[in-house]
Design a protein around this motif. Structure first.
Motif, PDB file in Angstrom:
ATOM      1  N   LEU A 124      -2.713  61.361  11.576  1.00  0.00           N
ATOM      2  CA  LEU A 124      -1.519  61.515  12.411  1.00  0.00           C
ATOM      3  C   LEU A 124      -0.499  60.420  12.114  1.00  0.00           C
ATOM      4  N   ALA A 125      -0.989  59.190  11.834  1.00  0.00           N
ATOM      5  CA  ALA A 125      -0.067  58.112  11.486  1.00  0.00           C
ATOM      6  C   ALA A 125       0.629  58.394  10.166  1.00  0.00           C
ATOM      7  N   LEU A 126      -0.110  58.945   9.193  1.00  0.00           N
ATOM      8  CA  LEU A 126       0.511  59.310   7.928  1.00  0.00           C
ATOM      9  C   LEU A 126       1.526  60.431   8.107  1.00  0.00           C
ATOM     10  N   LYS A 127       1.247  61.338   9.030  1.00  0.00           N
ATOM     11  CA  LYS A 127       2.202  62.418   9.306  1.00  0.00           C
ATOM     12  C   LYS A 127       3.507  61.855   9.862  1.00  0.00           C
ATOM     13  N   ASN A 128       3.413  60.835  10.720  1.00  0.00           N
ATOM     14  CA  ASN A 128       4.630  60.184  11.220  1.00  0.00           C
ATOM     15  C   ASN A 128       5.393  59.510  10.089  1.00  0.00           C
ATOM     16  N   LEU A 129       4.665  58.938   9.135  1.00  0.00           N
ATOM     17  CA  LEU A 129       5.321  58.312   7.982  1.00  0.00           C
ATOM     18  C   LEU A 129       6.084  59.356   7.170  1.00  0.00           C
ATOM     19  N   VAL A 130       5.504  60.535   7.013  1.00  0.00           N
ATOM     20  CA  VAL A 130       6.175  61.614   6.280  1.00  0.00           C
ATOM     21  C   VAL A 130       7.431  62.066   7.016  1.00  0.00           C
ATOM     22  N   ASP A 131       7.386  62.093   8.345  1.00  0.00           N
ATOM     23  CA  ASP A 131       8.525  62.569   9.131  1.00  0.00           C
ATOM     24  C   ASP A 131       9.692  61.596   9.110  1.00  0.00           C
ATOM     25  N   THR A 132       9.432  60.320   8.836  1.00  0.00           N
ATOM     26  CA  THR A 132      10.496  59.309   8.895  1.00  0.00           C
ATOM     27  C   THR A 132      11.006  58.893   7.526  1.00  0.00           C
ATOM     28  N   HIS A 133      10.407  59.385   6.425  1.00  0.00           N
ATOM     29  CA  HIS A 133      10.850  59.024   5.089  1.00  0.00           C
ATOM     30  C   HIS A 133      10.870  60.278   4.209  1.00  0.00           C
ATOM     31  N   LYS A 185       0.925  58.287  21.656  1.00  0.00           N
ATOM     32  CA  LYS A 185       2.126  58.968  21.178  1.00  0.00           C
ATOM     33  C   LYS A 185       1.827  59.833  19.952  1.00  0.00           C
ATOM     34  N   LEU A 186       0.752  59.516  19.234  1.00  0.00           N
ATOM     35  CA  LEU A 186       0.402  60.315  18.069  1.00  0.00           C
ATOM     36  C   LEU A 186      -0.004  61.729  18.436  1.00  0.00           C
ATOM     37  N   PHE A 187      -0.531  61.898  19.650  1.00  0.00           N
ATOM     38  CA  PHE A 187      -1.059  63.189  20.066  1.00  0.00           C
ATOM     39  C   PHE A 187      -0.048  63.996  20.883  1.00  0.00           C
ATOM     40  N   GLU A 188       1.143  63.462  21.092  1.00  0.00           N
ATOM     41  CA  GLU A 188       2.145  64.179  21.871  1.00  0.00           C
ATOM     42  C   GLU A 188       2.748  65.303  21.040  1.00  0.00           C
ATOM     43  N   LYS A 189       2.974  66.447  21.677  1.00  0.00           N
ATOM     44  CA  LYS A 189       3.604  67.568  21.005  1.00  0.00           C
ATOM     45  C   LYS A 189       5.107  67.334  20.906  1.00  0.00           C
ATOM     46  N   PRO A 214      -3.436  52.706  13.518  1.00  0.00           N
ATOM     47  CA  PRO A 214      -2.697  53.977  13.572  1.00  0.00           C
ATOM     48  C   PRO A 214      -1.819  54.040  14.815  1.00  0.00           C
ATOM     49  N   GLY A 215      -0.577  54.390  14.627  1.00  0.00           N
ATOM     50  CA  GLY A 215       0.371  54.451  15.731  1.00  0.00           C
ATOM     51  C   GLY A 215       1.336  53.291  15.756  1.00  0.00           C
ATOM     52  N   THR A 216       0.979  52.173  15.138  1.00  0.00           N
ATOM     53  CA  THR A 216       1.903  51.049  15.050  1.00  0.00           C
ATOM     54  C   THR A 216       2.895  51.280  13.918  1.00  0.00           C
ATOM     55  N   GLU A 217       3.874  50.412  13.840  1.00  0.00           N
ATOM     56  CA  GLU A 217       4.969  50.618  12.886  1.00  0.00           C
ATOM     57  C   GLU A 217       4.488  50.391  11.449  1.00  0.00           C
ATOM     58  N   TRP A 218       4.938  51.274  10.555  1.00  0.00           N
ATOM     59  CA  TRP A 218       4.633  51.125   9.139  1.00  0.00           C
ATOM     60  C   TRP A 218       5.582  50.104   8.518  1.00  0.00           C
TER      61      TRP A 218
END
Length: 451
Positions: free
Chosen positions: A133-142, A85-89, A232-236
């Protein structure tokens, strides 16, 4: 004689299914008796245990058909499905980001990893990119102002990937309110339980030492906020603020991390919390001891220039007029060109000392009569630690050896100087010089850390 009801109750009891084997005693005994009568087994009373085991063995069913090509997914496959899911556009229906949005709080981790790779350090390009990519998801959710990859800590079962973040103004107020409500509810439950016990138990004269208050969010050991995940990819998961009692106890015990934040920390002295609190306490200790930078890279604000000894300061700014030293100066054995830029943690478990004997007005009113009868305790001696931006050459030696060691790595386009902690051997600070430009990073490669 037994009534019909008693017989039915006994049968129902024997038909209770075991949660492990999914069998019940009634059907199992029927199968054993059927086998004995069918085979006319002699001396069956002597062979009862072996016959029972044989019946259980014959009922064993493998988790999958051996003749089938379908196999249950392994842990590696499950992890790959999560990280996919980290690599999905992002979907085309997603709203476009506004052009005037604030700058990206996440630095280019791959660029940093490239320089560390030149010095022979790092976690590998593939894992580093997944962490990015996992850190990027963290930025998008907080709503974060800055994000930094703090490091990786290996455990006996799972590992921890740690991110150090700072919230934007007002971004953490709601979460702090939820944490305070949770603490208040736990305190109320504890008080109710104590009130119930006090009805039947005598009241002891002993009073425990006063609890040292924790530092507020954004100050001292709680200046930064930390998130962790196992892969990476699991819940923070956000780590709670650390308390002085947890830091003091973490200095006295040695425990390996398991990778389970809810695991109990069994030790002596008893640790006040679970592994999530122990992890937060060790992060605070490691950060306070291993965050270093070249001298004059940071400076105090002009308003604090009157404080010459540096005590009491907790903030600094980047020096825009910084002139990078030569590599030979940075690797000098005296290590006088490196300084700490994180506050020292005092033996009390805080960065700023507080007097534990000072009580609030409510406590003074409640204990006024008792204090008259008792002798006043001695006034505690205030604790002082090294000031901010203190040279690492003044750190305590380790087995008659310096607490830090420096080395250089010469490249065709840049010169790299690395400083390694001998207390935490996998904590590195690298300084890269390209011409007259200096880039400074702090990086930690984790292992089974125990302190």
């Amino acid at each position: 004689m037994a009534s019909e009801t008693m017989i039915q109750n006994a049968k129902a009891f024997l038909q209770q299914e075991s949660p492990d084997s999914k069998l019940n005693l009634y059907d199992h005994m029927c199968s054993v008796m059927h086998k004995i009568l069918e085979n006319r087994t002699p001396n069956s009373v002597d062979l009862l245990e072996s016959l029972s085991q044989e019946v259980k063995t014959n009922k064993f069913a493998p988790p999958c058909d051996p003749s089938s090509d379908v196999r249950p997914a392994s842990l590696e496959v499950e992890l790959a499905n999560v990280q996919n899911k980290l690599f999905e556009k992002p979907s085309e229906d997603a709203e476009p980001e506004p052009e005037d949005e604030v700058e990206m709080p996440l630095p280019d981790l791959m660029d940093t990893a490239h320089y560390f790779e030149q010095a022979g350090l790092g976690l590998g390009r593939e894992e580093t990119f997944r962490i990015f990519l996992a850190l990027k998801n963290l930025v998008d959710t907080h709503t974060l102002q800055s994000v930094r990859f703090w490091g990786k800590i290996q455990g006996t079962e799972k590992n921890y990937i740690v991110a150090e973040v700072e919230y934007r103004e007002g971004g953490e107020e709601e979460q702090e309110g939820e944490e305070e409500e949770g603490e208040e509810s736990r305190e109320e439950e504890t008080d109710e339980a104590k009130e119930g016990d006090e009805d039947n138990l005598p009241t002891p004269d002993y009073k425990p030492p006063p609890v040292i208050p924790k530092e507020e969010t954004g100050t001292g050991c709680n200046k930064k906020t930390y998130f962790v995940c196992n892969e990476p990819g699991t819940e923070w998961t956000k780590l709670p603020p650390v308390t002085p009692a947890q830091i003091v106890c973490a200095r006295q015990i040695k425990k390996f991390f398991s990778g389970n934040l809810e695991a109990a920390v069994i030790s002596y002295p008893p640790f006040p919390g679970t592994e999530i609190n122990y992890l937060r306490a060790q992060i605070a200790r490691i950060s306070a001891g291993t965050h270093i930078s070249p001298v004059d890279y940071y400076k105090f604000e002009e308003d604090d220039e009157d404080d010459s000894d540096g005590e009491g300061r907790d903030s600094f700014v980047e020096n825009v007029e910084f002139e990078p030293p030569r590599v030979q100066e940075l690797i000098d054995p005296s290590l006088s060109n490196w300084v700490h830029h994180v506050q020292h943690v005092l033996p009390q478990g805080r960065c700023v000392w507080v007097n534990p004997t000072v009580k609030t007005e409510t406590e003074d009113f409640e204990d006024e009569e008792e204090e008259e009868e008792r002798e006043e305790p001695d006034e505690p001696v205030p604790e002082h630690g090294p000031p901010l931006l203190n040279p690492i050459s003044e750190d305590t030696e380790v087995d008659s050896m310096p607490a830090w060691s420096a080395r250089s790595h010469l490249q065709s386009r840049a010169s790299i100087c690395g400083c390694c902690s001998e207390v935490k051997p996998l904590a590195w600070c690298l300084c890269f010089r390209v011409g007259q430009k200096v880039r400074e990073f702090v990086h930690r490669l984790g292992t089974q850390i125990h302190s």
